[in-house]
Motif scaffolding. Structure first.
Motif, PDB file in Angstrom:
ATOM      1  N   ASP A 435       0.804  -1.217   0.000  1.00 38.00           N
ATOM      2  CA  ASP A 435       0.000   0.000   0.000  1.00 38.00           C
ATOM      3  C   ASP A 435       0.843   1.276   0.000  1.00 38.00           C
ATOM      4  N   ALA A 436       2.166   1.122  -0.088  1.00 37.85           N
ATOM      5  CA  ALA A 436       3.076   2.269  -0.175  1.00 37.85           C
ATOM      6  C   ALA A 436       2.817   3.271   0.946  1.00 37.85           C
ATOM      7  N   LEU A 437       2.779   2.781   2.184  1.00 34.34           N
ATOM      8  CA  LEU A 437       2.615   3.627   3.361  1.00 34.34           C
ATOM      9  C   LEU A 437       3.885   3.554   4.199  1.00 34.34           C
ATOM     10  N   LEU A 438       4.323   4.697   4.700  1.00 35.84           N
ATOM     11  CA  LEU A 438       5.519   4.753   5.523  1.00 35.84           C
ATOM     12  C   LEU A 438       5.141   5.034   6.973  1.00 35.84           C
ATOM     13  N   PHE A 439       5.452   4.100   7.876  1.00 40.00           N
ATOM     14  CA  PHE A 439       5.296   4.311   9.316  1.00 40.00           C
ATOM     15  C   PHE A 439       6.614   4.896   9.810  1.00 40.00           C
ATOM     16  N   SER A 440       6.569   6.155  10.261  1.00 43.51           N
ATOM     17  CA  SER A 440       7.808   6.903  10.477  1.00 43.51           C
ATOM     18  C   SER A 440       8.252   6.968  11.928  1.00 43.51           C
ATOM     19  N   GLY A 441       7.518   6.352  12.866  1.00 45.10           N
ATOM     20  CA  GLY A 441       7.908   6.458  14.258  1.00 45.10           C
ATOM     21  C   GLY A 441       8.044   7.909  14.653  1.00 45.10           C
ATOM     22  N   ASP A 442       9.138   8.252  15.340  1.00 38.36           N
ATOM     23  CA  ASP A 442       9.385   9.641  15.734  1.00 38.36           C
ATOM     24  C   ASP A 442      10.315  10.370  14.775  1.00 38.36           C
ATOM     25  N   HIS A 443      10.728   9.717  13.692  1.00 34.50           N
ATOM     26  CA  HIS A 443      11.658  10.382  12.778  1.00 34.50           C
ATOM     27  C   HIS A 443      10.976  11.534  12.056  1.00 34.50           C
ATOM     28  N   ILE A 444       9.716  11.344  11.678  1.00 34.49           N
ATOM     29  CA  ILE A 444       8.911  12.386  11.023  1.00 34.49           C
ATOM     30  C   ILE A 444       7.598  12.481  11.786  1.00 34.49           C
ATOM     31  N   LEU A 445       7.274  13.665  12.256  1.00 29.19           N
ATOM     32  CA  LEU A 445       6.054  13.906  13.020  1.00 29.19           C
ATOM     33  C   LEU A 445       5.157  14.871  12.261  1.00 29.19           C
ATOM     34  N   ASN A 446       3.903  14.951  12.666  1.00 35.45           N
ATOM     35  CA  ASN A 446       2.980  15.911  12.071  1.00 35.45           C
ATOM     36  C   ASN A 446       2.691  16.988  13.114  1.00 35.45           C
ATOM     37  N   GLY A 447       3.151  18.206  12.827  1.00 36.27           N
ATOM     38  CA  GLY A 447       2.865  19.308  13.734  1.00 36.27           C
ATOM     39  C   GLY A 447       4.055  19.788  14.521  1.00 36.27           C
ATOM     40  N   SER A 448       5.143  19.068  14.490  1.00 39.76           N
ATOM     41  CA  SER A 448       6.352  19.489  15.208  1.00 39.76           C
ATOM     42  C   SER A 448       7.550  18.751  14.631  1.00 39.76           C
ATOM     43  N   THR A 449       8.735  19.199  15.020  1.00 37.71           N
ATOM     44  CA  THR A 449       9.955  18.487  14.645  1.00 37.71           C
ATOM     45  C   THR A 449      10.430  17.674  15.838  1.00 37.71           C
ATOM     46  N   THR A 450      10.953  16.524  15.562  1.00 36.17           N
ATOM     47  CA  THR A 450      11.382  15.631  16.641  1.00 36.17           C
ATOM     48  C   THR A 450      12.655  16.146  17.300  1.00 36.17           C
ATOM     49  N   VAL A 451      12.808  15.826  18.572  1.00 32.70           N
ATOM     50  CA  VAL A 451      14.016  16.196  19.304  1.00 32.70           C
ATOM     51  C   VAL A 451      15.127  15.205  18.953  1.00 32.70           C
ATOM     52  N   VAL A 452      16.298  15.737  18.686  1.00 31.45           N
ATOM     53  CA  VAL A 452      17.482  14.903  18.470  1.00 31.45           C
ATOM     54  C   VAL A 452      18.404  15.167  19.659  1.00 31.45           C
ATOM     55  N   ASP A 453      18.493  14.206  20.553  1.00 34.31           N
ATOM     56  CA  ASP A 453      19.117  14.398  21.864  1.00 34.31           C
ATOM     57  C   ASP A 453      20.380  13.555  21.994  1.00 34.31           C
ATOM     58  N   PRO A 454      21.547  14.166  21.814  1.00 34.38           N
ATOM     59  CA  PRO A 454      22.797  13.405  21.989  1.00 34.38           C
ATOM     60  C   PRO A 454      22.944  12.917  23.437  1.00 34.38           C
ATOM     61  N   PRO A 455      23.678  11.851  23.657  1.00 28.67           N
ATOM     62  CA  PRO A 455      24.498  11.139  22.660  1.00 28.67           C
ATOM     63  C   PRO A 455      23.731  10.089  21.852  1.00 28.67           C
ATOM     64  N   ASP A 456      22.528   9.696  22.318  1.00 27.78           N
ATOM     65  CA  ASP A 456      21.801   8.667  21.567  1.00 27.78           C
ATOM     66  C   ASP A 456      21.256   9.221  20.258  1.00 27.78           C
ATOM     67  N   GLY A 457      20.935  10.515  20.254  1.00 27.62           N
ATOM     68  CA  GLY A 457      20.505  11.174  19.033  1.00 27.62           C
ATOM     69  C   GLY A 457      21.693  11.771  18.309  1.00 27.62           C
ATOM     70  N   ASN A 458      21.611  11.799  16.984  1.00 29.27           N
ATOM     71  CA  ASN A 458      22.728  12.287  16.188  1.00 29.27           C
ATOM     72  C   ASN A 458      22.165  13.001  14.961  1.00 29.27           C
ATOM     73  N   MET A 459      22.483  14.294  14.826  1.00 28.68           N
ATOM     74  CA  MET A 459      21.880  15.083  13.748  1.00 28.68           C
ATOM     75  C   MET A 459      22.391  14.660  12.379  1.00 28.68           C
ATOM     76  N   ALA A 460      23.645  14.313  12.272  1.00 28.22           N
ATOM     77  CA  ALA A 460      24.166  13.860  10.973  1.00 28.22           C
ATOM     78  C   ALA A 460      23.445  12.588  10.526  1.00 28.22           C
ATOM     79  N   ASP A 461      23.277  11.650  11.457  1.00 31.46           N
ATOM     80  CA  ASP A 461      22.541  10.428  11.137  1.00 31.46           C
ATOM     81  C   ASP A 461      21.088  10.742  10.795  1.00 31.46           C
ATOM     82  N   TYR A 462      20.517  11.683  11.542  1.00 29.36           N
ATOM     83  CA  TYR A 462      19.102  12.030  11.324  1.00 29.36           C
ATOM     84  C   TYR A 462      18.888  12.528   9.897  1.00 29.36           C
TER      85      TYR A 462
END
Length: 557
Positions: A435-462
């Motif tokens: 059905d060509a649907l993408l479940f995006s978890g917290d990577h892409i949100l509707n209405g806000s941008t997700t927090v990228v919180d180092p060290p577990d979060g990484n903006m380059a990877d994001y």
């Protein structure tokens, strides 16, 4: 595109559109208050479309409009289509309000706009262009510009494809309504019209309201025309409607519910409720349900979206069971008829994965096979509350398949795993292949941008993961993104592009703050780089700022 067999409602072909044109006649507001005024008029109570509404003059495009190009002045950049639309708008403004956008072609008044004597000499009920030509007038189509392009909502019985054009009101002319189609011409500031409508004193329809909202941001008429020099509409919209609090609610493409309405009701039927609630699952397709956890908040929006993919013939995959809330998990289990074959966590944050183990236990207690908990284990960089160990780690591009026998044929629902580190080191997304649907978890949100919180979060990877998701969307024709927070997003690749652009623009602000304050603290930089964000959110924003700082330093020469 989703399979038509999975749509919830039988398709109903929308009524074909008719070509029309509307013109907003503008002037600078008198006095010292500044701003602009627009000429509006009330439609007849007996009109077949929008009876009694305050509107801008306009109407259908006639065949003769397209045949009258030689009678009009045009800009070098004005296309044939835009010229035809301008001619129709000029004709309609005269027939309905007696406003004549024409200028003398020769003689002592050459180049001057038509005056009261010219207007009195032309019969509103006789062929318009021929009368103008006979009087030595040329239509001032070169002074008419495209503001917006509206296409009537798919659910309505009369539909129009209509440019909203703008022109300056000619000096010395006064609008006089035809008293058959239009009544009570009135000059009004956009903000005042909107306030009167809100008070129930000035009825307007959706496109008029939204146009005035955008027009209210301009300080002068010249500012409006400066914004239109590129000959393209500032926006194009075919609105969609759902129900909210039991009432019809309409939305443009830029509004958060629009994508969900496009997915659930592609033909525009008004049958989809948009109220956020946690009591029952919301069907999005026959094989996709969403149940929102009762954990609303600043970081979670309406709550965490748990999804069920599958149907009674195949069983179900549960995506992001959410927090360990017994009532939520019981509702999720019941929505699947107790037949959950797999539990997948997009990542290990505490609003996503803690419900996995108790949901698994619920299935076992009911005498069902133990569904495996799938995902990626939390990295050593994860916070204590985000530790997670799945029963099995998922490989990038691995396929999770459900298979069953439906009455008409064999049916499958296949999820493709996509590793997307960035928001969290163990984040993954899922593509519903059929059905060509993408479940995006917290990577892409509707209405806000997700927090990228180092060290577990990484903006380059994001950002790299955003590129990966864009490539997946291009490969599979994905149009819809189902996020872990908020409504379904439409126009998937555009949403990803805008998100990446927003992130890079924010990074440019971070870099500017670092350069302006080289000895500054994180608190100093966040005040500069996130000046457009409420100060109460700066502690959260500071976490993403750190991720940007790390990426900037990583690429520094």
């Amino acid at each position: 595109m989703p399979r038509t067999s999975q749509h919830l409602h039988p398709y109903r072909e929308p009524v074909a559109t008719r070509l029309a044109a509307t013109v907003l006649l503008l002037r600078d507001a008198p006095g010292n208050a500044g701003g602009i005024e627009v000429l509006m008029t009330r439609r007849s109570d007996k009109a077949s479309f929008a009876p009694g509404a305050y509107v801008f003059p306009g109407g259908g495009i006639d065949a003769l409009d397209a045949q009258s190009h030689t009678a009009a002045d045009r800009r070098p950049t004005q296309s044939d289509l835009h010229l035809t639309q301008a001619i129709a708008a000029i004709r309609e403004s005269f027939e309905e309000l007696g406003v004549l956008l024409a200028r003398h072609a020769d003689g002592p008044r050459k180049g001057l706009m038509a005056d009261a004597q010219d207007i009195a000499a032309i019969d509103r009920h006789q062929p318009f262009v021929a009368q103008c030509t006979a009087r030595g007038l040329r239509l001032a189509a070169d002074s008419v510009f495209m503001l917006a392009h509206w296409i009537t909502d798919r659910d309505l019985p009369r539909r129009f494809d209509v440019p909203f054009l703008v022109a300056r009101m000619p000096e010395g002319q006064e609008p006089v309504a035809d008293e058959s189609e239009q009544f009570e011409p009135v000059w009004v500031r956009p903000a005042d019209a909107l306030a009167r409508h809100e008070a129930g004193q000035f009825f307007m329809i959706f496109p008029t309201i939204r146009t005035l909202q955008r027009l209210a941001t301009f300080a002068t008429t010249q500012a409006v025309f400066d914004a239109l020099a590129h000959e393209l509409p500032l926006w194009t919209s075919c609105p969609r409607a759902g129900t909210l609090a039991g009432k019809e609610a309409r939305y443009m493409e830029s509004d958060m519910p629009y994508g969900e309405l496009a997915l659930v009701c592609p033909d525009g039927q008004i049958v989809h409720p948009l109220d956020w609630q946690t009591e029952r699952p919301v069907p999005l397709l026959r094989n996709v349900q969403r149940l929102t956890a009762p954990n609303p908040g600043v970081m979670t929006g309406p709550g965490t979206n748990s999804y069920l993919v599958g149907d009674p013939a195949t069983g179900y995959i549960a995506i992001d069971p959410g927090p360990a809330d017994p009532e939520h998990l019981d509702k999720l289990w019941r929505a699947a008829g107790g037949d959950i074959r797999m539990i997948v966590c997009t990542h290990s944050h505490p609003d996503h994965s803690p419900g996995a183990a108790p949901l698994q236990a619920l299935c076992v207690q009911a005498g069902k096979a133990r569904p495996p908990i799938l995902g990626l284990p939390s990295a050593p960089t994860a916070r204590t509350a985000s530790t997670f160990t799945p029963d099995r780690s998922l490989q990038n591009n691995e396929l999770l398949a459900l298979d069953g026998q439906a009455p008409e044929d064999n049916i499958t629902h296949t999820l493709r795993v996509i590793h997307t580190p960035g928001h969290a080191a163990n984040h993954l997304c899922l593509l519903l292949v059929e059905d060509a649907l993408l479940f995006s978890g917290d990577h892409i949100l509707n209405g806000s941008t997700t927090v990228v919180d180092p060290p577990d979060g990484n903006m380059a990877d994001y950002l790299d993961s955003l590129d990966k998701l864009d490539a997946v969307c291009a490969e599979h024709g994905v149009e819809f993104i189902l996020p872990a927070h908020g409504y379904v997003l439409g126009d998937a690749r555009s949403a990803i592009a805008k998100l990446k652009s927003h992130r890079l623009a924010r990074e440019a602000k971070v870099l500017a703050a670092m350069q302006a304050l080289p000895q500054g603290s994180m608190e100093d930089w966040v005040r500069h780089a996130y000046a457009d964000v409420p100060p109460r959110m700066w502690p959260v924003a500071q976490r993403s700022l750190l991720a940007h700082v790390e990426r900037i330093r990583m690429f520094a020469p």
